[in-house]
Design a protein around this motif. Structure first.
Motif, short mmCIF file in Angstrom:
data_model
loop_
_atom_site.label_atom_id
_atom_site.label_comp_id
_atom_site.label_asym_id
_atom_site.label_seq_id
_atom_site.Cartn_x
_atom_site.Cartn_y
_atom_site.Cartn_z
N CYS A 66 0.86 -1.19 0.00
CA CYS A 66 0.00 0.00 0.00
C CYS A 66 0.90 1.23 0.00
O CYS A 66 1.99 1.20 0.57
N CYS A 182 -10.34 0.88 5.10
CA CYS A 182 -9.98 -0.16 4.14
C CYS A 182 -10.27 -1.59 4.64
O CYS A 182 -9.34 -2.38 4.88
N CYS A 269 -6.34 -2.47 8.87
CA CYS A 269 -6.93 -2.65 7.55
C CYS A 269 -6.55 -4.05 7.03
O CYS A 269 -5.83 -4.79 7.70
S1 SF4 Z 1 -5.68 1.94 6.00
FE1 SF4 Z 1 -4.29 0.31 5.28
S2 SF4 Z 1 -4.88 -0.15 3.14
FE2 SF4 Z 1 -5.84 1.81 3.76
S3 SF4 Z 1 -4.40 3.38 3.02
FE3 SF4 Z 1 -3.86 2.95 5.17
S4 SF4 Z 1 -2.30 1.30 5.09
FE4 SF4 Z 1 -3.28 1.41 3.09
#
Ligand code: SF4
Length: 279
Positions: A66, A182, A269
């Motif tokens: 990510c 997420c 997430c």
């Molecule tokens: S919550 Fe997790 S998947 Fe979403 S932007 Fe942040 S690190 Fe990335």
């Protein structure tokens, strides 16, 4: 006694930065794959398959899973058989993190002054050091994205709160998060200790493989019930509906004071990243 140098710690930490950010944990990958087979929403299924594809591409091309490569939280456990006298352990960890983030071309995400903000850099990260009974020096790195870290909730519950009160608080914390962090989520819960220690436990809970339930039967029961309740919320993969809102719930307990019951919920997430190595 085995002497461990700052160079060994530095190199270990930079390897862990690369591994954690690029390779999705096996337990998380398997949980997404199983959820994709179970998911009844076509859109939810497609998203879960895309998450698996994203993990495959990241691993193959050495790319970050990510763009938010998180704030690294590093746990250093020092066993009785290793000698780190004269070594600046925290300094070596910080240097290893900076090197790993530079080598991986990962995003600078940390502002040195939380009030003035300014240009972000690679550090400093958070380091927890403890002396343990097991042998060797174990380093665990957990890069925590802030989309989900921002959803952390702490509640100082009364000592009379029962399992249902605790579960209701955890369910409300996930409901409040909704689609913002997420999903599908992995929920870490710390129960007991002091306010600060419950928060640390909640984060440490995310390190346990998500397909392993607590060894304490009453806690394992609570984890299973929460997985079922949370998956009935219907938030679904990326918040677009479906029966996969969480992939796992891990709870850690610690003794606490007779007058209180701290409970902390730390949500991750779907990109739950961590890697460990023993020197
Ligand atoms: S919550 Fe997790 S998947 Fe979403 S932007 Fe942040 S690190 Fe990335």
């Amino acid at each position: 006694m085995r002497k461990i140098s700052s160079q060994a710690i530095r190199e270990c930490v930079s390897r862990l930065v690369l591994e954690a950010n690029v390779r999705l944990r096996g337990d998380v990958r398997r949980a997404i794959s199983a959820a994709a087979a179970r998911e009844t929403s076509a859109r939810g299924r497609r998203i879960l398959q895309e998450l698996l594809e994203n993990a495959k591409v990241a691993r193959h091309d050495n790319l970050a899973l990510c763009q938010d490569t998180g704030l690294p939280v590093v746990f250093v456990e020092i066993g009785p058989d290793v000698d780190v006298s004269g070594v600046n352990v925290t300094g070596a960890v910080q240097e290893g993190v900076a090197r790993g983030y530079r080598e991986g071309f990962f995003r600078d995400s940390i502002v040195a002054d939380p009030l003035r903000r300014g240009k972000p850099g690679f550090g400093p990260c958070i380091v927890h050091t403890s002396f343990v009974r097991s042998k060797g020096l174990k380093v665990t790195l957990l890069p925590k994205g802030f989309g989900c870290e921002n959803k952390t909730q702490l509640k100082m519950m009364p000592p009379t709160a029962d399992a249902k009160d605790i579960e209701d608080f955890i369910v409300e914390a996930v409901k409040d998060t909704g689609p913002d962090a997420c999903p599908p989520y992995i929920v870490g819960v710390g129960i007991g200790g002091s306010s600060d220690y419950a928060c640390q436990l909640a984060k440490e809970a995310l390190l346990r493989p998500i397909d392993k339930r607590s060894r304490a039967p009453h806690v394992a029961r609570m984890e299973k019930e929460l997985i079922q309740r949370l998956n009935r919320l219907g938030i679904g993969p990326m918040g677009l509906g479906g029966k996969t809102t969480v992939l796992g719930v891990n709870i850690l307990l610690y003794p606490t004071h007779i007058a209180g019951l701290p409970v902390c919920v730390n949500i991750s997430c779907h990109v739950l990243r961590s890697a460990s190595e023993i020197l």
